[in-house]
Design an enzyme around this catalytic site. Structure first.
Site, PDB file in Angstrom:
ATOM      1  N   ASP A  17      18.387  17.464   2.428  1.00  0.00           N
ATOM      2  CA  ASP A  17      18.435  17.253   3.878  1.00  0.00           C
ATOM      3  C   ASP A  17      17.614  18.272   4.650  1.00  0.00           C
ATOM      4  OD1 ASP A  17      20.369  15.211   3.337  1.00  0.00           O
ATOM      5  OD2 ASP A  17      21.856  16.802   3.136  1.00  0.00           O
ATOM      6  N   LYS A  20      12.491  16.583   4.577  1.00  0.00           N
ATOM      7  CA  LYS A  20      11.313  16.187   3.797  1.00  0.00           C
ATOM      8  C   LYS A  20      10.697  14.917   4.357  1.00  0.00           C
ATOM      9  CE  LYS A  20      13.818  16.230  -0.012  1.00  0.00           C
ATOM     10  NZ  LYS A  20      15.033  16.950   0.393  1.00  0.00           N
ATOM     11  N   ASN A  42      21.052   7.869  -3.261  1.00  0.00           N
ATOM     12  CA  ASN A  42      21.782   9.053  -2.788  1.00  0.00           C
ATOM     13  C   ASN A  42      20.939   9.783  -1.738  1.00  0.00           C
ATOM     14  OD1 ASN A  42      19.933   9.651  -4.812  1.00  0.00           O
ATOM     15  ND2 ASN A  42      21.157  11.239  -5.776  1.00  0.00           N
ATOM     16  N   GLY A  44      18.524  10.310   1.512  1.00  0.00           N
ATOM     17  CA  GLY A  44      18.411   9.701   2.832  1.00  0.00           C
ATOM     18  C   GLY A  44      17.357  10.454   3.592  1.00  0.00           C
ATOM     19  N   HIS A  45      16.227   9.823   3.807  1.00  0.00           N
ATOM     20  CA  HIS A  45      15.148  10.486   4.535  1.00  0.00           C
ATOM     21  C   HIS A  45      15.051   9.853   5.912  1.00  0.00           C
ATOM     22  CE1 HIS A  45      13.023  11.832   0.586  1.00  0.00           C
ATOM     23  NE2 HIS A  45      14.208  12.356   0.772  1.00  0.00           N
ATOM     24  N   GLN A 224      16.493  14.942  -2.768  1.00  0.00           N
ATOM     25  CA  GLN A 224      17.432  16.050  -3.007  1.00  0.00           C
ATOM     26  C   GLN A 224      16.638  17.374  -3.036  1.00  0.00           C
ATOM     27  OE1 GLN A 224      17.925  13.218  -5.464  1.00  0.00           O
ATOM     28  NE2 GLN A 224      18.964  12.343  -3.728  1.00  0.00           N
ATOM     29  N   ARG A 305      28.011  18.109   7.293  1.00  0.00           N
ATOM     30  CA  ARG A 305      27.418  19.046   6.338  1.00  0.00           C
ATOM     31  C   ARG A 305      27.977  20.450   6.571  1.00  0.00           C
ATOM     32  NH1 ARG A 305      21.615  16.543   7.766  1.00  0.00           N
ATOM     33  NH2 ARG A 305      21.767  14.670   6.493  1.00  0.00           N
TER      34      ARG A 305
HETATM   35  P1  IMP Z   1      25.126  12.264  -6.391  1.00  0.00           P
HETATM   36  O1  IMP Z   1      23.665  12.511  -6.324  1.00  0.00           O
HETATM   37  O2  IMP Z   1      25.572  11.102  -5.553  1.00  0.00           O
HETATM   38  O3  IMP Z   1      25.633  12.195  -7.806  1.00  0.00           O
HETATM   39  O4  IMP Z   1      25.865  13.549  -5.744  1.00  0.00           O
HETATM   40  C1  IMP Z   1      25.837  14.825  -6.368  1.00  0.00           C
HETATM   41  C2  IMP Z   1      25.696  15.930  -5.336  1.00  0.00           C
HETATM   42  O5  IMP Z   1      24.406  15.860  -4.739  1.00  0.00           O
HETATM   43  C3  IMP Z   1      26.691  15.844  -4.168  1.00  0.00           C
HETATM   44  O6  IMP Z   1      27.003  17.151  -3.742  1.00  0.00           O
HETATM   45  C4  IMP Z   1      25.891  15.139  -3.081  1.00  0.00           C
HETATM   46  O7  IMP Z   1      26.385  15.434  -1.798  1.00  0.00           O
HETATM   47  C5  IMP Z   1      24.526  15.749  -3.325  1.00  0.00           C
HETATM   48  N1  IMP Z   1      23.420  14.907  -2.845  1.00  0.00           N
HETATM   49  C6  IMP Z   1      22.881  13.836  -3.458  1.00  0.00           C
HETATM   50  N2  IMP Z   1      21.859  13.353  -2.745  1.00  0.00           N
HETATM   51  C7  IMP Z   1      21.731  14.141  -1.678  1.00  0.00           C
HETATM   52  C8  IMP Z   1      20.816  14.157  -0.584  1.00  0.00           C
HETATM   53  O8  IMP Z   1      19.884  13.352  -0.465  1.00  0.00           O
HETATM   54  N3  IMP Z   1      21.012  15.140   0.331  1.00  0.00           N
HETATM   55  C9  IMP Z   1      21.989  16.060   0.205  1.00  0.00           C
HETATM   56  N4  IMP Z   1      22.855  16.094  -0.794  1.00  0.00           N
HETATM   57  C10 IMP Z   1      22.724  15.134  -1.735  1.00  0.00           C
END
Ligand code: IMP
Length: 436
Positions: A17, A20, A42, A44-45, A224, A305
């Site tokens: 977050d 990017k 997972n 989100g841009h 991520q 957050r």
């Molecule tokens: P997962 O990727 O859904 O398995 O989540 C694993 C960890 O990565 C958790 O703490 C999520 O909140 C974090 N996470 C996954 N994708 C993002 C993202 O794009 N931004 C921030 N945190 C993320």
């Protein structure tokens, strides 16, 4: 060989977050190809165009620029339902990706039982705080050699056999506590939802290799961030892919020579969603202020957050891990108007020793307390500033202290959500990306 110097990776240096999406959107008009190489929905841009924000999860952020060819690399896991919805939403805004999208035949498909397993686990006693999108189980199936690749969708008759083993293992695992859709229904739905994508599935590795040899510019868009990297992040509170530089090579199949430079993205403060170590976290009114002013709520899940001061050691670790050439510091304007601004410069352990070392096991973080250097804040807003020389002196001092802690020069500074709100440091490294 092509001009590697013009190929740029954009990687997150904190817990995701960082912004990017804005940087990729800003730079992508200068690139012919924009590539996602890991992660799934997972991510989100958020990109803001003419005051309107668009959230992208799996479609590369270059989508908004017609001249960009979009590539989903082998390291990505795709939820095809969500992908279709995203493409439809873009179309409704007048953005068409027809003819400029290629999906790697080696990328993996997220299936309903992956999502069910992710959510079932998160309901147990050791939740990670995942996004609940099935990301972890999909990567587990890949590593366990039970995954379904996009290329498998081209042989629909073989799909039931391809899916069955993973499906049965999930069923055994969750027992009767979760009702999974029948295997036939999963296969039928997958055939339906994948039909429009079949012509787009191909050899993304060969496409990128040929593009590189022709000298066409490539932008690699990380999802991520390093502290969520399965190897180099705060394990086990991480995602299930390599979000740092190594993931770029495995997630595209390109060699290191194809990369010209690395732009690392970090916020002027720190945020994290989900559980796990975050020594800089502020549990007080300041944390709340950063969350409200910075609108720090998840793009994918809407979760608030966790917020804290900029953490030098974790960001320095990310710079080292990724060989970052230049920093993009985002959301400086969120700190406008504060009396003082903090910077984490190290961690103090139970015995009073201060270190900048990043522990590799999560429990080792428990005893660490942040060493915070407080610097004077600034009263003149930085919002919308486009020339670094016109930043308030205190902001310049803060940025100098920040770059010193991470030992990396500034290349870009974002001073607001819109495309034009930011400063480009003219002498800094940005590959050829911003020079042309
Ligand atoms: P997962 O990727 O859904 O398995 O989540 C694993 C960890 O990565 C958790 O703490 C999520 O909140 C974090 N996470 C996954 N994708 C993002 C993202 O794009 N931004 C921030 N945190 C993320």
């Amino acid at each position: 060989m092509g001009h590697a110097a013009s190929n740029l990776a954009i990687l997150g240096l904190q817990w995701g977050d960082e912004g990017k999406g804005k940087v990729v959107d800003l730079l992508s008009p200068r690139f012919r190809h924009v590539v996602r190489f890991q992660g799934g929905n997972n991510a989100g841009h958020t990109v803001v165009v003419n005051g309107q924000s668009i959230a992208l999860h799996q479609v590369p952020s270059g989508a908004l620029h017609e001249g960009c060819f979009l590539v989903v690399g082998s390291g990505v896991v795709l939820n095809l339902d969500v992908f279709q919805q995203e493409i439809d939403r873009l179309k409704a805004r007048g953005i068409d990706v027809t003819g400029r999208l290629l999906l790697s035949e080696k990328a993996h498909v997220i299936l309903p039982h992956h999502i069910a397993l992710d959510r079932w686990r998160e309901g147990g006693s050791n939740p990670i705080g995942t996004t609940g999108r099935g990301i972890g189980p999909c990567y587990e199936m890949k590593a366990g050699r039970m995954g379904v690749r996009l290329g498998d969708l081209l042989s629909p008759a073989l799909l039931p056999d391809r899916i069955r083993q993973g499906y049965e293992e999930v069923r055994l695992r969750v027992g009767t506590s979760v009702e999974l859709p029948p295997l036939d229904a999963i296969v039928d739905d997958l055939r339906k939802v994948s039909a429009p994508f079949l012509p787009l599935i191909g050899d993304a590795q060969a496409h990128l290799y040929a593009a590189w040899r022709r000298g066409e510019s490539i932008l690699f868009e990380g999802a991520q961030a390093t502290l969520l990297d399965i190897d180099h992040g705060t394990y086990p509170f991480v995602t299930s892919s390599n979000c740092s530089l190594g993931g770029l090579f495995t997630g595209t199949g390109l060699p290191p020579q194809a990369l010209g430079g690395v732009l690392g993205i970090a916020k002027a403060y720190t945020t994290r969603v989900g559980a796990g170590p975050m020594p800089s976290e502020l549990h007080d009114a300041m944390g709340q202020r950063l969350r409200e002013v910075g609108k720090e709520f998840g793009t994918t899940t809407g979760r608030p957050r966790r917020c804290g001061w900029f953490d030098g050691p974790i960001t320095a670790h990310a710079c080292r891990t990724n060989g970052v050439h230049g920093l993009a510091i985002m959301k400086l304007d969120v700190l406008d108007g504060l009396d003082e601004v903090g910077l984490v410069t190290g961690y103090r352990d139970g015995e009073g020793r201060v270190s900048t070392r990043i522990p590799s096991c999560a429990p080792d973080w428990d005893a660490l307390r942040p060493e915070i250097r407080m610097l004077p804040g600034w009263k003149t807003p930085t919002r919308g500033v486009t020339d670094p020389a016109s930043l308030p002196k205190e902001a310049q001092t803060y940025l100098a202290a920040l770059t010193e802690t991470v030992e990396c020069p500034l290349a870009y500074l974002s001073t607001g959500p819109d495309r034009h709100e930011g400063c480009i440091y003219p002498d800094a490294f940005l590959g050829d990306a911003l020079r042309s």
